[in-house]
Design an enzyme around this catalytic site. Structure first.
Site, PDB file in Angstrom:
ATOM      1  N   ASP A 145      -1.142  -2.882   0.283  1.00 32.00           N
ATOM      2  CA  ASP A 145      -0.496  -1.633   0.663  1.00 32.00           C
ATOM      3  C   ASP A 145      -1.435  -0.897   1.623  1.00 32.00           C
ATOM      4  O   ASP A 145      -2.591  -1.291   1.817  1.00 32.00           O
ATOM      5  CB  ASP A 145      -0.115  -0.783  -0.550  1.00 32.00           C
ATOM      6  CG  ASP A 145       1.031   0.181  -0.201  1.00 32.00           C
ATOM      7  OD1 ASP A 145       1.292   0.395   0.997  1.00 32.00           O
ATOM      8  OD2 ASP A 145       1.660   0.731  -1.116  1.00 32.00           O
TER       9      ASP A 145
HETATM   10  C1  NOJ Z   1       2.628   2.914   1.651  1.00 33.76           C
HETATM   11  C2  NOJ Z   1       3.759   2.590   0.725  1.00 33.76           C
HETATM   12  O1  NOJ Z   1       3.300   2.535  -0.607  1.00 33.76           O
HETATM   13  C3  NOJ Z   1       4.435   1.291   1.068  1.00 33.76           C
HETATM   14  O2  NOJ Z   1       5.548   1.125   0.232  1.00 33.76           O
HETATM   15  C4  NOJ Z   1       4.818   1.267   2.511  1.00 33.76           C
HETATM   16  O3  NOJ Z   1       5.520   0.101   2.817  1.00 33.76           O
HETATM   17  C5  NOJ Z   1       3.538   1.370   3.329  1.00 33.76           C
HETATM   18  N1  NOJ Z   1       2.903   2.637   3.036  1.00 33.76           N
HETATM   19  C6  NOJ Z   1       3.798   1.249   4.813  1.00 33.76           C
HETATM   20  O4  NOJ Z   1       4.400   2.369   5.297  1.00 33.76           O
END
Ligand code: NOJ
Length: 762
Positions: free
Chosen positions: A294
């Protein structure tokens, strides 16, 4: 004759163009792709391999805190030297082509980028938030909605979405419940499957499909106290029986990627969690796709107190099975040295790169890196009439009728004076909900616009109170209006002189989503005050709720005759709501998540465990599992939702009262439409395993069917129960059904109405 031949040739040509369009770039078999990947890998330097494991954010949307290294110039340099395998938040054919061109034409091996984006519930044409879609219980509609999202995103240069989020959550305080399928593992697993199929289709290299990503592996929905990014501590039974199955369902649908998670799980951050990524995902489940971290989660292991520095964090992450680094700048800066010093085995790098390259091949990017870059398609696809019609259909199916006591609904189409009140009624932005980065602001049809499209009644509008001041975004909470009551008087005056009041209240579109946890689940700001003030002068109120999570609306439930749960329904919001209010669409949605009476009841969910003291043993006795200031029961239970018609359940039958492994039994009932309208009902099957090697929930959803009935019509509805349906992760650490007694329940919500018992024998 000549004319006939010409026509035939033309048809042939058309079909051919069509077939080519659909086929997209890649025609290779799995084996051919494997060979191509191996051959390419053998040509790559270590630096180039690590480059493939590096993902950068684009140049505008930021969906997390920006790292210091994230300046544009450096990104371009790295792109040119082949040190970037993927980018996120780059969108639009022009921009995607620009970065892709650098990767393809200016790097030594010309490996195309995979372009990721959070296409969560639509790209520009926005469908309902995923929690709302889950309320439809309609897998075809949910799949279609993901198809629309994929078509538009793919037409805009994107080939990978970070969706579906398949995290189970039992905590409405957590803002990200809007992004998931609710609290139930069975329903969420079906939805995970449908969404992956919708995004990916049957041919990943077709120009209208994109790779999906099951996230967040794992446990994110169980963040303590519903606070985003918080600690997660769950035992094996919950992990295996509740959290894992939707991820497994995504794999069954052939999901191409996984994302790990910000949270720690039982002391180990998910990003560095070998048990999750190596043992379970790539081991037990033999998963062949790749895992992206993430946003910045590799570096965050330092804050977690798990890695001392970025070098160590990189080693932990890659060894644990995180294949691609999203925005930590960790792999690109530290992996090479780690391999050279022997701290990371190069085979781990090879494995990660193979996985990433395979998905790129499957997407058709090697055959045509610009496959997703077609300006003409971009123009035609985005916002097309077909897409609008499909999100409208999804929006109607997502609406849940919570109360309709005085039969205020459906509204007569003529001769009524209707007051529409509430800031959200005219809001064209909030209905788009959270996570709709590509959508243009203020492009939803507002409730007021939807209602005004019906001409027979006299509609007047007052805002009442402002919900939030200024442009709402990441700092929303400070903007929620808690002091300005200026419009209440006018709203009350309007309500007093109208036949019916439609009050549109709830959450601003940015009040749920990532980083938007709440400790209160009431109507934000001054909306409750407005509601009560209006109620004093006119009791004929239809409350339309717009929200991204369950709300605790006890007062409204006690006093307001009609309540409609309309979530954040996307671009076609107002049209969908108006069609339901006027009865052109009979609502059939059912809640995918329990609505509590009080925040103090959270986590509250229907498939709880009995405990050793489930019932009051004697009058006024306190020693049982309860609260002294609130009941244990929710405001609206999981699976609940009304229709304009009524349904009666009767005649439960079991074909046998016991069965052996390898056999099955059928349970059935008769469903009758006893009301005045044609309608749909979601018939729900629940089962309780009464005694087992680990304690089992009081009931669990095990099947559902959507049944459509005309007034007075009856249908028999049946479900087959086999051993597989009774399996769970047992005390023997395996999936199995244990023999013994079970109760089967049928009904229109988790508060079921019919039940009987059966046995599984040897
Ligand atoms: C953080 C989020 O937790 C995730 O779900 C998302 O895809 C990413 N950022 C990218 O934006």
């Amino acid at each position: 004759m000549k004319k006939k031949i010409v026509t035939l040739c033309f048809i042939f040509l058309l079909c051919n163009i069509n077939a080519q369009e659909k086929r997209g770039g890649n025609k290779d078999s799995k084996e051919e792709i494997k060979q191509k990947v191996a051959s390419l890998l053998s040509k790559m330097t270590l630096k180039e391999k690590i480059g493939q494991m590096n993902q950068y954010n684009g140049f505008w949307n930021v969906t997390g805190p920006s790292p210091k290294e994230g300046d544009g110039a450096k990104k371009y340099d790295n792109l040119k030297s082949g040190q970037v395998g993927s980018m996120l938040n780059v969108r639009g054919v022009e921009e995607v082509r620009r970065v892709q061109k650098i990767a393809v034409e200016e790097t030594r091996l010309g490996i195309p980028l995979i372009i990721g984006f959070d296409v969560i519930h639509g790209y520009k044409t926005i469908s309902p938030i995923p929690l709302a879609e889950a309320a439809s219980w309609d897998m075809d509609a949910i799949k279609k909605s993901a198809e629309v999202a994929a078509r538009e995103a793919a037409a805009s240069g994107i080939n990978w979405t970070f969706a579906p989020m398949v995290d189970i959550s039992r905590d409405a305080r957590w803002g990200r419940v809007m992004e998931g399928a609710g609290e139930d593992t069975y329903l969420a697993s079906k939805i995970a499957y449908a969404r992956v199929k919708g995004f990916q289709g049957d041919n990943l290299s077709a120009v209208y499909t994109i790779a999906a990503c099951a996230k967040h592996f794992a446990g994110y929905g169980f963040s303590e106290s519903g606070r985003d990014y918080n600690t997660v501590d769950v035992g094996t039974a919950t992990l295996r029986n509740v959290i894992f199955p939707p991820f497994k369902a995504a794999i069954d649908a052939d999901v191409k990627t996984f994302m790990n998670s910000f949270n720690e799980l039982n002391g180990v951050p998910a990003t560095g969690n070998s048990f999750l990524q190596r043992d379970v995902l790539k081991g037990e489940w033999n998963y062949k796709g790749f895992v992206v971290s993430d946003w910045g989660s590799i570096n965050e292991m330092i804050e977690h107190g798990y890695a001392e520095n970025k070098t160590q964090a990189s080693a932990i992450a890659v060894n644990a099975g995180s294949d691609m680094d999203m925005e930590s700048y960790a792999y690109v800066n530290h992996l090479e040295a780690l391999v050279c010093s022997g701290k990371v085995d190069v085979e781990k790098i090879n494995d990660a790169v193979k996985r990433i390259l395979t998905v790129k091949y499957e997407l058709g990017l090697f055959d045509n890196p610009y496959l997703y870059c077609d300006e003409k398609r971009e123009k035609e696809e985005i916002g097309s009439a077909k897409n609008q019609a499909e999100v409208l259909d999804m929006a109607k199916k997502s609406i849940v009728l919570l109360k309709n006591e005085k039969q205020l609904l459906p509204l007569p189409k003529k001769g009524q004076k209707i007051a529409v009140i509430g800031d959200l009624a005219q809001d064209k932005n909030s209905p788009l909900g959270s996570w709709r980065i590509a959508a243009d602001d203020n492009t939803a049809v507002s409730v007021l616009e939807g209602l005004n499209a019906y001409k027979g009644n006299k509609i007047s509008y007052e805002k009442g109170v402002v919900l939030a001041h200024g442009k709402t975004d990441f700092t929303l909470e400070t903007k929620i209006n808690k002091t300005d009551r200026a419009g209440i008087k006018e709203a009350v005056a309007l309500a007093a002189k109208n036949d019916v009041v439609i009050l549109v209240l709830g959450e601003n579109g940015f009040q749920s989503g990532e980083g938007r946890s709440r400790t209160n689940l009431d109507l934000p700001g001054l909306q409750q005050e407005l509601l009560e003030a209006v109620y004093k002068v006119n009791k004929n109120i239809v409350l339309v709720l717009m929200n991204g999570r369950p709300l605790a609306i006890n007062w409204a439930n006690e006093n307001i005759p009609s309540i409609v749960e309309a979530w954040h329904l996307g671009t076609q919001s107002g049209n969908a709501i108006a069609q339901v209010l006027y009865g052109d669409y009979n609502p059939s949605g059912k809640l995918p998540m329990t609505f509590p009476k009080s925040v103090g009841q959270i986590p509250i969910y229907y498939n709880y465990k009995s405990t050793g003291r489930p019932k009051i043993p004697a009058p006024n006795m306190v020693f049982w599992s309860h609260y002294i200031d609130e009941t244990n029961t929710p405001l609206y239970e999981f699976g609940y939702g009304l229709s304009y018609t009524n349904f009666k359940y009767s005649n439960l039958k079991l074909t046998k009262t016991y069965f052996k492994k390898g056999e099955n039994i059928t349970v059935s009932c008769t469903l009758t439409n006893t009301g005045k309208y044609e309608g749909k009902e979601v018939v729900q099957l629940y089962i309780q395993d009464k005694f087992a090697s680990i304690t089992r929930p009081v009931k669990e959803l095990k099947g559902f069917k959507i049944i459509s009935l005309k007034p007075g019509e009856s249908k028999d509805v049946s479900f087959v129960i086999d051993e597989k349906l009774l399996q769970f992760y047992s005390a023997n650490n395996k999936w199995e059904a244990e023999k013994g007694e079970f109760t089967v329940f049928l009904g229109g919500s988790s508060k079921t109405v019919l039940e009987d018992n059966f046995k599984l024998i040897n």
